[in-house]
Design a protein around this motif. Structure first.
Motif: not given
Length: 419
Positions: A397-419
């Motif tokens: 519900g917050r991040y991207a979860v792969t078919a293999g059960g790996v969670s991918l988190v990016t600044p955009t998903m956290l409501g943060q600006a990219r650096t």
């Protein structure tokens, strides 16, 4: 010894007569949000490198120092990396790494496919006047001496040679599969076949294309001209050029370890799961990909950073990393890191616990966090007490979860600006 010296001189003549063209314009959409703002070849890998550093380093270590990099999709970070890390070649000696964006020299279109990207740069290739053109994918991780492939190409009198890896038959369904005779000549080609044909002498493995090609230059031009005149072509090597050349002097080169004869290391890190897995493999006791090989170094651009630091030795906050790789500039402050890979300038704060985490540069992990089986993108600031990879339903519900059960988190998903 004299024979070995003659062999080296023979191969060096071939590499000196070769122009390498690295196709680095692809989006790599299977990497999901990791390529939202960067091309796939610019994605970080192995703690301090970018994916494109591997084919570039292979060129340099093979003695090929005339290199063009074809760019298109969101190329800013890739171009910046190439300018910073690969602009040291001596042009007065005929060495270069040239950037070749889609400049619409032959039409008003952008690169329509892999073959079209070479076709649109034909005039530049003619100026360089190579005898051989080595076409490389910019998004695979491996170490390979291209001189051996060039020698194979010339010894067989080939007009085109395709680099191939040996893959189990079940996995071969995801590749373009080459059927060859005993001499290595390609007799059939099948794109992602349901029933792959095994290579000669085996009933369990097939030869799959690596997306690496050696061409005689004039033959390459001839085939690109034919392709450009075909209105039904998709302008792609795998879909159009290779099928047309079956039985026309095309050979397959099996990429194997020169000492053991077994399949050499090669990874297509084209999904988040494969990217996560390939990075964590590097932290194993004896990884297949040896980044500590002084005879075949992987070159890159790197900023000057202090050594990694591990602080605090209290029972409740002990800075420790086990079975992990930790890059320069990192601080593990009273936290536990296990079987993970930390890229440059990562800070992991007190009482946080990381396991099987791939953490890209300049990430700050707050206090009391738990991170499991995750990829954390560059510049993320993980808030205190965050849990990632613990409850995959909540992660979805917050991040991207792969078919293999790996969670991918990016600044955009956290409501943060990219650096």
């Amino acid at each position: 010894m004299i024979e070995q010296q003659q062999d080296r001189r023979y191969v060096s003549r071939l590499t000196n007569d070769t122009l390498a063209l690295i196709m680095a314009g692809g989006r790599g959409s299977r990497l999901q949000q990791l390529t939202e703002w960067r091309a796939k070849p610019a994605v970080h890998f192995g703690g301090k490198f970018r994916i494109i550093d591997f084919p570039l380093s292979n060129c340099v270590n093979s003695g090929i120092r005339r290199i063009g990099v074809l760019t298109q999709y969101k190329a800013h970070s890739l171009i910046r990396h190439l300018v910073r890390g690969w602009s040291h070649f001596k042009s007065e000696l005929g060495e270069f790494v040239d950037l070749l964006p889609a400049s619409q020299r032959t039409s008003s279109n952008w690169y329509a496919g892999t073959a079209d990207s070479i076709y649109q740069n034909r005039d530049i290739i003619e100026v360089y006047d190579p005898k051989y053109v080595l076409v490389l994918a910019g998004d695979h991780v491996y170490k390979m001496d291209y001189g051996a492939m060039l020698a194979y190409h010339t010894e067989r009198g080939a007009r085109m040679t395709v680099g191939c890896v040996q893959v189990p038959l079940a996995e071969a369904r995801e590749f373009g599969v080459m059927t060859v005779d005993e001499s290595g000549k390609v007799t059939a080609f099948d794109e992602k076949p349901q029933q792959p044909r095994p290579m000669p002498g085996s009933d369990s493995v097939a030869l799959a294309s690596m997306g690496i090609y050696v061409f005689d230059r004039d033959f390459l031009f001839e085939q690109l001209d034919i392709d450009a005149r075909d209105p039904d072509s998709s302008r792609d090597f795998g879909k159009d050029i290779i099928p047309r050349l079956v039985g026309e002097g095309m050979y397959a080169y099996a990429f194997t370890d020169p000492l053991s004869g077994r399949q050499a290391y090669w990874r297509d890190v084209g999904t988040v799961d494969s990217f996560w897995r390939a990075n964590l493999e590097l932290a194993e006791v004896e990884p297949e990909l040896n980044l500590y090989d002084e005879a075949w170094p992987i070159w890159t651009y790197q900023v000057q950073l202090p050594p990694a630091k591990f602080v605090f030795n209290d029972d409740q906050r002990r800075g420790i990393a086990t079975d992990s790789m930790v890059s320069g500039g990192c601080i593990v402050s009273g936290a536990r890191v296990n079987r993970s890979l930390l890229f440059s300038n990562v800070v992991v704060n007190e009482r946080s616990d990381l396991d099987e985490a791939v953490v890209l540069p300049s990430v700050n992990v707050g206090r009391d966090c738990v991170i499991r089986r995750a990829v954390i993108d560059r510049g993320c600031r993980i808030p205190d007490s965050t849990q990632i990879g613990v409850d995959l339903e909540a992660d979805a519900g917050r991040y991207a979860v792969t078919a293999g059960g790996v969670s991918l988190v990016t600044p955009t998903m956290l409501g943060q600006a990219r650096t």
